[in-house]
Design a protein around this motif. Structure first.
Motif, PDB file in Angstrom:
ATOM      1  N   ARG A  31       0.917  -1.252   0.008  1.00  0.00           N
ATOM      2  CA  ARG A  31      -0.022  -0.049  -0.142  1.00  0.00           C
ATOM      3  C   ARG A  31       0.835   1.422   0.029  1.00  0.00           C
ATOM      4  O   ARG A  31       0.533   2.148  -0.621  1.00  0.00           O
ATOM      5  N   ARG A  32       1.980   1.327   0.701  1.00  0.00           N
ATOM      6  CA  ARG A  32       3.034   2.407   0.810  1.00  0.00           C
ATOM      7  C   ARG A  32       3.332   2.641  -0.662  1.00  0.00           C
ATOM      8  O   ARG A  32       3.895   3.874  -0.880  1.00  0.00           O
ATOM      9  N   MET A  33       3.881   1.545  -1.143  1.00  0.00           N
ATOM     10  CA  MET A  33       4.635   1.688  -2.386  1.00  0.00           C
ATOM     11  C   MET A  33       3.580   2.170  -3.220  1.00  0.00           C
ATOM     12  O   MET A  33       4.133   3.206  -4.169  1.00  0.00           O
ATOM     13  N   LEU A  34       2.347   1.648  -3.244  1.00  0.00           N
ATOM     14  CA  LEU A  34       1.404   2.273  -4.356  1.00  0.00           C
ATOM     15  C   LEU A  34       1.037   3.512  -4.099  1.00  0.00           C
ATOM     16  O   LEU A  34       1.042   4.419  -5.085  1.00  0.00           O
ATOM     17  N   ILE A  35       0.938   4.059  -2.829  1.00  0.00           N
ATOM     18  CA  ILE A  35       0.658   5.430  -2.688  1.00  0.00           C
ATOM     19  C   ILE A  35       1.891   6.349  -3.072  1.00  0.00           C
ATOM     20  O   ILE A  35       1.798   7.347  -3.601  1.00  0.00           O
ATOM     21  N   ARG A  36       2.877   5.976  -2.634  1.00  0.00           N
ATOM     22  CA  ARG A  36       4.224   6.526  -3.195  1.00  0.00           C
ATOM     23  C   ARG A  36       4.311   6.834  -4.812  1.00  0.00           C
ATOM     24  O   ARG A  36       4.740   7.868  -5.335  1.00  0.00           O
ATOM     25  N   ARG A  37       3.933   5.641  -5.722  1.00  0.00           N
ATOM     26  CA  ARG A  37       4.089   5.741  -7.057  1.00  0.00           C
ATOM     27  C   ARG A  37       2.812   6.722  -7.546  1.00  0.00           C
ATOM     28  O   ARG A  37       3.221   7.493  -8.310  1.00  0.00           O
ATOM     29  N   MET A  38       1.730   6.577  -6.721  1.00  0.00           N
ATOM     30  CA  MET A  38       0.517   7.626  -7.011  1.00  0.00           C
ATOM     31  C   MET A  38       0.934   9.100  -6.949  1.00  0.00           C
ATOM     32  O   MET A  38       0.650   9.959  -7.758  1.00  0.00           O
ATOM     33  N   ILE A  39       1.786   9.223  -5.944  1.00  0.00           N
ATOM     34  CA  ILE A  39       2.073  10.613  -5.524  1.00  0.00           C
ATOM     35  C   ILE A  39       3.179  11.196  -6.658  1.00  0.00           C
ATOM     36  O   ILE A  39       2.952  12.416  -7.141  1.00  0.00           O
ATOM     37  N   LYS A  40       4.096  10.159  -7.014  1.00  0.00           N
ATOM     38  CA  LYS A  40       5.107  10.533  -7.930  1.00  0.00           C
ATOM     39  C   LYS A  40       4.389  10.863  -9.430  1.00  0.00           C
ATOM     40  O   LYS A  40       4.737  11.795 -10.001  1.00  0.00           O
ATOM     41  N   ALA A  41       3.283   9.905  -9.534  1.00  0.00           N
ATOM     42  CA  ALA A  41       2.752  10.248 -10.902  1.00  0.00           C
ATOM     43  C   ALA A  41       2.025  11.512 -10.831  1.00  0.00           C
ATOM     44  O   ALA A  41       1.847  12.157 -11.967  1.00  0.00           O
ATOM     45  N   GLY A  42       1.344  11.752  -9.896  1.00  0.00           N
ATOM     46  CA  GLY A  42       0.469  12.956  -9.684  1.00  0.00           C
ATOM     47  C   GLY A  42       1.540  14.266  -9.633  1.00  0.00           C
ATOM     48  O   GLY A  42       1.119  15.252 -10.533  1.00  0.00           O
ATOM     49  N   ILE A  43       2.668  14.382  -9.118  1.00  0.00           N
ATOM     50  CA  ILE A  43       3.507  15.170  -9.370  1.00  0.00           C
ATOM     51  C   ILE A  43       4.094  15.344 -10.657  1.00  0.00           C
ATOM     52  O   ILE A  43       4.130  16.628 -11.396  1.00  0.00           O
ATOM     53  N   ALA A  44       4.271  14.175 -11.441  1.00  0.00           N
ATOM     54  CA  ALA A  44       4.591  14.301 -12.633  1.00  0.00           C
ATOM     55  C   ALA A  44       3.657  14.847 -13.767  1.00  0.00           C
ATOM     56  O   ALA A  44       4.162  15.907 -14.554  1.00  0.00           O
ATOM     57  N   ALA A  45       2.431  14.477 -13.408  1.00  0.00           N
ATOM     58  CA  ALA A  45       1.301  15.111 -14.137  1.00  0.00           C
ATOM     59  C   ALA A  45       1.327  16.535 -14.152  1.00  0.00           C
ATOM     60  O   ALA A  45       0.933  17.455 -14.944  1.00  0.00           O
ATOM     61  N   ALA A  46       1.192  16.856 -12.701  1.00  0.00           N
ATOM     62  CA  ALA A  46       1.039  18.450 -12.410  1.00  0.00           C
ATOM     63  C   ALA A  46       2.122  19.200 -13.066  1.00  0.00           C
ATOM     64  O   ALA A  46       1.927  20.151 -13.724  1.00  0.00           O
ATOM     65  N   ALA A  47       3.480  18.617 -13.007  1.00  0.00           N
ATOM     66  CA  ALA A  47       4.762  19.444 -13.712  1.00  0.00           C
ATOM     67  C   ALA A  47       4.334  19.638 -15.157  1.00  0.00           C
ATOM     68  O   ALA A  47       4.622  20.554 -15.891  1.00  0.00           O
ATOM     69  N   LEU A  48       3.886  18.348 -15.886  1.00  0.00           N
ATOM     70  CA  LEU A  48       3.627  18.407 -17.332  1.00  0.00           C
ATOM     71  C   LEU A  48       2.607  19.425 -17.542  1.00  0.00           C
ATOM     72  O   LEU A  48       2.674  20.290 -18.568  1.00  0.00           O
ATOM     73  N   VAL A  49       1.512  19.567 -16.823  1.00  0.00           N
ATOM     74  CA  VAL A  49       0.561  20.422 -17.115  1.00  0.00           C
ATOM     75  C   VAL A  49       0.991  21.974 -17.027  1.00  0.00           C
ATOM     76  O   VAL A  49       0.633  22.695 -17.978  1.00  0.00           O
ATOM     77  N   MET A  50       2.020  22.199 -16.151  1.00  0.00           N
ATOM     78  CA  MET A  50       2.485  23.455 -15.653  1.00  0.00           C
ATOM     79  C   MET A  50       3.525  23.833 -17.166  1.00  0.00           C
ATOM     80  O   MET A  50       3.399  25.048 -17.722  1.00  0.00           O
TER      81      MET A  50
END
Length: 383
Positions: A31-50
């Protein structure tokens, strides 16, 4: 005597508890690994949008015709277009002069030319205004550009090509009641290139008038090719006449055609500005204006079609129920993958004032028509 058995049971329970704890630990880790991956993906998506937003912001500043722009950007674009048009006027009639100031038509007799200048309050169109990437709206009475979006950029004309096809044919045809027989080469060419057709069959003998209406109303490739062969003996020879007409109009620097149908080719191109010039030249021709202004036409009786073929104008069918400020609008649609949905139209109000509209690279045929209706409604009010 029962104690060893009890000890075995206790040990079994302890093993089961340890196993459950290990399984729970693994689940927590996953679960912790999945959460970390989701956070990283969210950060990457936000950076791409910016990054995309920054690019769009920068591009909007440098390309005033794209999206919302500042007043300074609009003034810059208007001045740029005025300077282009001023240069063409100084060129002695060429709408788009070459680097030498003469253009390709320099050696020809000066023909009737059409030069449009940016109106004082020319509207810069963006994606919030229309869906088309290229557009121009012209008041022919004032020779003024009322609205523009990337109007001087190269674009693919698709079947808007047939406006020039019709004009060149009309200038070379004397007897509209003469006849022409559709050949297998024409039907094969049309089939091979998946063209729209008027519906004439192989070995069908039709009038030249029928070919003219078949070229414009249903955008028939069979009719266009028939006109080309009748006038010049072959499509290749007819295309030479088309490009000669572009030179006469002063458009050869920015427009060039390789076929009379509108099939995509790297060397088959124009601009929204040039397309408006072609349309104005065409509607000055009596036969062209008559054909362009027709909603429905029935071809002559033939052996293959005893009752004729009913042809209807695709553009009119799509725009006739739209609000256009009371102006009847006629035109020619087009589509290939590389051009998106496009159209060129003209409309004359009750005072006799004529407008020309060109749009290209819209996402659908209905969006394209809506762009035309919207521009007529908004830009002709009070004229």
């Amino acid at each position: 005597m029962e104690r060893p058995y009890e000890e075995d049971e206790d040990e079994l329970r302890r093993r089961r508890r340890r196993m459950r704890r290990r399984q729970e630990i693994r689940r927590r880790r996953r679960r912790r690994m999945l959460i970390r991956r989701m956070i990283k993906a969210g950060i990457a998506a936000a950076a791409l949008v910016m990054v995309l937003l920054i690019i769009k912001l920068i591009w909007g500043k440098w390309s005033p015709d794209e999206g919302a722009v500042s007043g300074q950007g609009k003034r810059f674009q208007a001045e740029m277009q005025k300077s282009l048009l001023a240069a063409s006027i100084a060129n002695g009639g060429a709408v788009n002069p070459g680097e030498d100031g003469q253009g390709e038509a320099g050696g020809l007799e000066e023909p009737q030319t059409y030069r449009y200048e940016a109106a004082e309050y020319m509207r810069q169109l963006g994606e919030e205004d229309i869906t088309s990437s290229y557009a121009i709206f012209v008041d022919t009475q004032e020779d003024g550009i009322l609205a523009s979006r990337d109007a001087f950029s190269r674009m693919v004309p698709a079947s808007m090509t047939k406006i020039l096809t019709a004009l060149v044919a009309a200038e070379h045809i004397e007897n509209w009641d003469d006849t022409f027989t559709i050949t297998i080469d024409i039907t094969d060419y049309s089939f091979k290139n998946r063209c729209s057709n008027a519906g004439f069959g192989k070995d069908e003998t039709v009038t030249i008038r029928d070919l003219m209406y078949g070229t414009i109303l249903p955008s028939g490739a069979d009719a266009s090719l028939g006109l080309a062969v009748y006038v010049a003996g072959s499509q290749e020879a007819f295309v030479e006449l088309m490009n000669e007409k572009l030179r006469e109009l002063g458009l050869s620097e920015t427009s060039h055609f390789t076929n009379c149908v509108g099939i995509y080719d790297d060397n088959h191109y124009t601009t929204a500005y040039d397309m408006a010039v072609m349309m104005e030249a065409a509607i000055q021709n009596e036969m062209c204006r008559e054909v362009f202004s027709t909603r429905i036409y029935t071809t002559s009786s033939t052996e293959q079609h005893p009752e004729g073929i009913e042809l209807s104008n695709w553009f009119v069918r799509r725009i006739e129920d739209k609000e256009t400020n009371g102006i009847p609008v006629y035109g020619k649609t087009g589509y290939v993958d590389e051009s998106g949905s496009c159209a060129v139209s003209f409309g004359t109000n009750e005072k006799g004032r004529t407008y020309i509209c060109v749009t290209a690279n819209s996402g659908s045929k209905w969006w394209c028509i809506n762009d035309h209706a919207k521009l007529y409604q908004e830009l002709t009010e009070g004229a």
